[in-house]
Design an enzyme around this catalytic site. Structure first.
Site, short mmCIF file in Angstrom:
data_model
loop_
_atom_site.label_atom_id
_atom_site.label_comp_id
_atom_site.label_asym_id
_atom_site.label_seq_id
_atom_site.Cartn_x
_atom_site.Cartn_y
_atom_site.Cartn_z
CE LYS A 1 1.76 79.16 15.18
NZ LYS A 1 2.88 80.28 15.06
NE ARG B 1 7.53 76.62 18.02
CZ ARG B 1 6.63 77.28 18.46
NH1 ARG B 1 5.63 76.55 19.18
NH2 ARG B 1 6.60 78.54 18.84
NE ARG C 1 2.45 88.59 21.04
CZ ARG C 1 2.40 87.32 20.47
NH1 ARG C 1 1.15 87.02 20.16
NH2 ARG C 1 3.46 86.47 20.66
NE ARG D 1 4.83 85.23 24.96
CZ ARG D 1 4.31 84.61 24.07
NH1 ARG D 1 3.01 84.52 23.85
NH2 ARG D 1 5.19 84.03 23.24
NE ARG E 1 8.67 83.66 19.49
CZ ARG E 1 7.73 82.96 19.79
NH1 ARG E 1 7.98 81.78 20.59
NH2 ARG E 1 6.45 83.39 19.40
P1 AMP Z 1 4.31 79.64 21.30
O1 AMP Z 1 3.35 80.34 22.13
O2 AMP Z 1 3.68 78.68 20.30
O3 AMP Z 1 5.08 80.63 20.31
O4 AMP Z 1 5.59 79.04 21.97
C1 AMP Z 1 6.40 79.62 22.97
C2 AMP Z 1 7.85 78.82 23.26
O5 AMP Z 1 7.57 77.65 23.73
C3 AMP Z 1 8.50 78.60 21.81
O6 AMP Z 1 9.27 79.49 21.53
C4 AMP Z 1 9.33 77.54 22.37
O7 AMP Z 1 10.46 77.97 23.24
C5 AMP Z 1 8.26 76.65 23.46
N1 AMP Z 1 7.50 75.76 22.48
C6 AMP Z 1 6.23 75.80 22.14
N2 AMP Z 1 5.83 74.92 21.23
C7 AMP Z 1 6.91 74.01 21.08
C8 AMP Z 1 6.94 72.92 20.35
N3 AMP Z 1 6.00 72.15 19.62
N4 AMP Z 1 8.26 72.46 20.29
C9 AMP Z 1 9.31 73.01 21.10
N5 AMP Z 1 9.13 73.99 21.93
C10 AMP Z 1 7.92 74.61 21.79
#
Ligand code: AMP
Length: 187
Positions: A13, A88, A127, A133, A144
């Site tokens: 994404k 989400r 990654r 990370r 996740r």
């Molecule tokens: P991402 O980079 O989008 O995979 O997000 C990394 C982490 O940030 C996720 O595993 C969640 O812990 C938190 N996070 C990001 N976006 C959201 C969201 N829309 N709702 C809740 N937690 C989020």
């Protein structure tokens, strides 16, 4: 145009959102990036969310909705928003629909990047070696993915009911996926 790039963790994404920013001038609204910036800045918000993110759990709906709301004017000025990693949960999707309706706007398309779990696991292994990370280990990825299936996948019927979901094969090269997204948006 406002779109959601939807899919499981590591579906690509963020990569595709950045290409759309380059090619169309829209704004990428990644709640994950916003939260990581808060952590890097050492803010109160960053301190509150760090452990949750490291574990691969979701932070509260209120937090991410507020982060998104703050950035909507910027996306409007640019002529489009690419929501990446948001919404989400169904509660987030309902809140987003309300926020946009209040601004005479709406989500036009939900691009669902379809990638199978074996390929996602391969990507996370690669990654993790490159970037390190804290939330990018295979264990955290597995959590996740479970969180995605339980809390985020219900958005597919939510947006299908609105007639907005377009499926895109996310298994190919970055360029091939970008071309399929362009067809999905313009076709
Ligand atoms: P991402 O980079 O989008 O995979 O997000 C990394 C982490 O940030 C996720 O595993 C969640 O812990 C938190 N996070 C990001 N976006 C959201 C969201 N829309 N709702 C809740 N937690 C989020």
């Amino acid at each position: 145009m406002n779109i959601i790039l939807f899919g499981p963790p590591n579906a690509g994404k963020g990569t595709q959102a950045k290409l759309l920013v380059e090619n169309r001038g829209w704004v990428q609204l990644s709640t994950g990036d916003m939260l990581r910036s808060a952590i890097a800045a050492g803010s109160d918000l960053g301190k509150r969310v760090q452990a949750i993110m490291d574990a691969g759990e979701l932070v509260s709906d209120e937090i991410v909705i507020e982060l998104i709301e703050e950035r909507l004017p910027e996306a409007e000025a640019a002529g489009g928003a690419i929501f990446d990693g948001f919404p989400r949960t169904v509660a987030q999707a309902e809140a987003l629909d309300k926020l946009l309706a209040g601004r005479d706007s709406k989500i036009e398309k939900v691009v669902h990047l379809v990638v199978d779990r074996a390929e996602l696991t391969k990507r996370v292994e690669k990654r993790a070696a490159e970037q390190g990370r804290a939330d990018d280990t295979v264990d955290v990825f597995n959590n996740r993915f479970d969180v995605y299936e339980k809390q985020t996948a219900p958005l597919i019927p939510y947006y299908t009911g609105q007639g907005k979901v377009v499926k895109v094969d996310g298994m190919g090269s970055v360029e091939a996926v970008a071309a399929s997204i362009a067809t999905a948006l313009d076709g």
